[in-house]
Design an enzyme around this catalytic site. Structure first.
Site, PDB file in Angstrom:
ATOM      1  N   GLY A   1      41.967  47.060  42.699  1.00 34.95           N
ATOM      2  CA  GLY A   1      42.564  45.734  42.527  1.00 34.95           C
ATOM      3  C   GLY A   1      41.780  44.878  41.563  1.00 34.95           C
ATOM      4  O   GLY A   1      40.647  45.205  41.203  1.00 34.95           O
ATOM      5  N   LEU A   2      42.391  43.761  41.183  1.00 39.08           N
ATOM      6  CA  LEU A   2      41.781  42.828  40.230  1.00 39.08           C
ATOM      7  C   LEU A   2      40.527  42.171  40.810  1.00 39.08           C
ATOM      8  O   LEU A   2      40.318  42.195  42.029  1.00 39.08           O
ATOM      9  CB  LEU A   2      42.798  41.725  39.891  1.00 39.08           C
ATOM     10  CG  LEU A   2      44.020  42.138  39.088  1.00 39.08           C
ATOM     11  CD1 LEU A   2      45.067  41.030  39.132  1.00 39.08           C
ATOM     12  CD2 LEU A   2      43.628  42.462  37.642  1.00 39.08           C
ATOM     13  N   SER A   3      39.758  41.553  39.938  1.00 37.32           N
ATOM     14  CA  SER A   3      38.624  40.761  40.401  1.00 37.32           C
ATOM     15  C   SER A   3      39.154  39.646  41.313  1.00 37.32           C
ATOM     16  O   SER A   3      40.115  38.969  40.958  1.00 37.32           O
ATOM     17  CB  SER A   3      37.912  40.157  39.184  1.00 37.32           C
ATOM     18  OG  SER A   3      36.856  39.336  39.614  1.00 37.32           O
ATOM     19  N   GLY A   4      38.566  39.505  42.485  1.00 31.10           N
ATOM     20  CA  GLY A   4      39.001  38.476  43.422  1.00 31.10           C
ATOM     21  C   GLY A   4      40.106  38.941  44.370  1.00 31.10           C
ATOM     22  O   GLY A   4      40.533  38.183  45.246  1.00 31.10           O
TER      23      GLY A   4
ATOM     24  N   GLY B   1      39.831  41.124  46.718  1.00 30.72           N
ATOM     25  CA  GLY B   1      39.280  41.286  48.073  1.00 30.72           C
ATOM     26  C   GLY B   1      38.543  42.602  48.309  1.00 30.72           C
ATOM     27  O   GLY B   1      38.217  42.924  49.451  1.00 30.72           O
ATOM     28  N   LYS B   2      38.253  43.337  47.246  1.00 30.71           N
ATOM     29  CA  LYS B   2      37.604  44.654  47.400  1.00 30.71           C
ATOM     30  C   LYS B   2      36.255  44.562  48.116  1.00 30.71           C
ATOM     31  O   LYS B   2      36.015  45.279  49.087  1.00 30.71           O
ATOM     32  CB  LYS B   2      37.412  45.312  46.014  1.00 30.71           C
ATOM     33  CG  LYS B   2      38.712  45.573  45.270  1.00 30.71           C
ATOM     34  CD  LYS B   2      38.462  46.203  43.911  1.00 30.71           C
ATOM     35  CE  LYS B   2      37.710  45.297  42.959  1.00 30.71           C
ATOM     36  NZ  LYS B   2      38.447  44.047  42.612  1.00 30.71           N
TER      37      LYS B   2
ATOM     38  N   SER C   1      37.880  49.581  38.504  1.00 24.18           N
ATOM     39  CA  SER C   1      38.378  50.823  37.897  1.00 24.18           C
ATOM     40  C   SER C   1      39.764  50.625  37.275  1.00 24.18           C
ATOM     41  O   SER C   1      40.768  51.163  37.773  1.00 24.18           O
ATOM     42  CB  SER C   1      38.416  51.928  38.957  1.00 24.18           C
ATOM     43  OG  SER C   1      38.748  53.155  38.360  1.00 24.18           O
TER      44      SER C   1
HETATM   45  P1  ADP Z   1      36.727  41.523  44.592  1.00 19.66           P
HETATM   46  O1  ADP Z   1      35.564  42.309  45.176  1.00 19.66           O
HETATM   47  O2  ADP Z   1      38.016  42.272  44.635  1.00 19.66           O
HETATM   48  O3  ADP Z   1      36.420  40.952  43.245  1.00 19.66           O
HETATM   49  P2  ADP Z   1      35.993  39.524  46.567  1.00 19.66           P
HETATM   50  O4  ADP Z   1      35.980  40.258  47.865  1.00 19.66           O
HETATM   51  O5  ADP Z   1      34.667  39.262  45.898  1.00 19.66           O
HETATM   52  O6  ADP Z   1      36.999  40.267  45.562  1.00 19.66           O
HETATM   53  O7  ADP Z   1      36.707  38.115  46.740  1.00 19.66           O
HETATM   54  C1  ADP Z   1      37.932  37.976  47.428  1.00 19.66           C
HETATM   55  C2  ADP Z   1      38.098  36.515  47.869  1.00 19.66           C
HETATM   56  O8  ADP Z   1      39.369  36.356  48.471  1.00 19.66           O
HETATM   57  C3  ADP Z   1      37.041  36.078  48.874  1.00 19.66           C
HETATM   58  O9  ADP Z   1      36.673  34.749  48.615  1.00 19.66           O
HETATM   59  C4  ADP Z   1      37.798  36.214  50.213  1.00 19.66           C
HETATM   60  O10 ADP Z   1      37.311  35.320  51.174  1.00 19.66           O
HETATM   61  C5  ADP Z   1      39.219  35.820  49.793  1.00 19.66           C
HETATM   62  N1  ADP Z   1      40.277  36.402  50.652  1.00 19.66           N
HETATM   63  C6  ADP Z   1      41.329  35.707  51.167  1.00 19.66           C
HETATM   64  N2  ADP Z   1      42.127  36.504  51.904  1.00 19.66           N
HETATM   65  C7  ADP Z   1      41.584  37.747  51.862  1.00 19.66           C
HETATM   66  C8  ADP Z   1      41.959  38.990  52.454  1.00 19.66           C
HETATM   67  N3  ADP Z   1      43.053  39.133  53.223  1.00 19.66           N
HETATM   68  N4  ADP Z   1      41.180  40.068  52.203  1.00 19.66           N
HETATM   69  C9  ADP Z   1      40.076  39.934  51.418  1.00 19.66           C
HETATM   70  N5  ADP Z   1      39.664  38.785  50.835  1.00 19.66           N
HETATM   71  C10 ADP Z   1      40.405  37.684  51.062  1.00 19.66           C
END
Ligand code: ADP
Length: 182
Positions: A1-4, A6-7, A75
């Site tokens: 998934g995209l940045s942000g 939730g990975k 990825s």
């Molecule tokens: P990534 O690693 O994909 O870049 P992050 O985990 O660092 O993403 O950030 C995801 C953001 O979205 C966090 O601030 C998290 O609290 C928020 N968020 C909101 N809802 C969800 C969800 N259902 N699952 C995961 N993250 C979530």
């Protein structure tokens, strides 16, 4: 998934819950790979491919050692993910942590989209570099308007369905039987 999408959030919570259930689980993410093993790599397509190749090989070794390995990486190229799959096809599960660009940009947990829009981060996935969404992932986890717990349930359900949690059920039964015998 995209940045942000939730990975990282989901990977770390999944690791925690699996650990509490008695599994050896380990997260590979930007923090422990990009700063070490892949510290010499940029975000160009070639270096992204090399980063994912290294992550895949490390993940395969951990998996051989009995770990459930959770890799939390964008990825963005399908070909890179396919190469990762080819290393251990029976064990590889592509999990699409799905939130669209609008949602991710609204969250912007690390302020990276803001910087990317201002032209301060080159080759930022979704803004100035491509993102090839998975076509046939083993699991899709939508994260918009859902709690982390709901998303983790999806992934646990998937692991259960594919027999990865059997060892736990067996161990659980053994402990119950022992308690009963005492
Ligand atoms: P990534 O690693 O994909 O870049 P992050 O985990 O660092 O993403 O950030 C995801 C953001 O979205 C966090 O601030 C998290 O609290 C928020 N968020 C909101 N809802 C969800 C969800 N259902 N699952 C995961 N993250 C979530």
């Amino acid at each position: 998934g995209l940045s942000g999408a939730g990975k990282t959030t989901l990977a770390l919570e999944l690791e925690r819950q699996l650990f509490l259930k008695g599994y050896q689980a380990y997260v590979l993410d930007g923090d422990n790979i990009r700063h070490g093993l892949s510290a010499d790599l940029s975000f160009s397509p070639d270096d992204r491919a090399e980063n994912i190749r290294r992550v895949s090989e490390v993940a395969a070794l951990f998996a051989d050692a009995g770990f459930i390995v959770i890799t939390a990486f964008i990825s963005p190229y399908r070909a890179d993910r396919d190469r990762a799959r080819a290393i251990r096809p029976q064990m590889f599960h592509e999990v699409y942590i799905k939130a669209d660009l609008e949602e991710c940009e609204k969250r912007d947990p690390k302020g990276l989209y803001k910087l990317a829009r201002a032209g301060q981060i080159p080759e930022f996935t979704g803004i100035s570099a491509p993102y090839e969404a998975p076509e046939r992932p083993e699991l899709v986890v939508p994260t918009a308007d859902r709690t982390v717990a709901e998303c983790i349930d999806d992934i646990m359900g998937h692991l259960q369905e594919h027999g990865y949690l059997r060892a736990f059920r067996a161990a659980d039964r053994l402990l119950r039987d022992q308690a009963h015998d005492r």
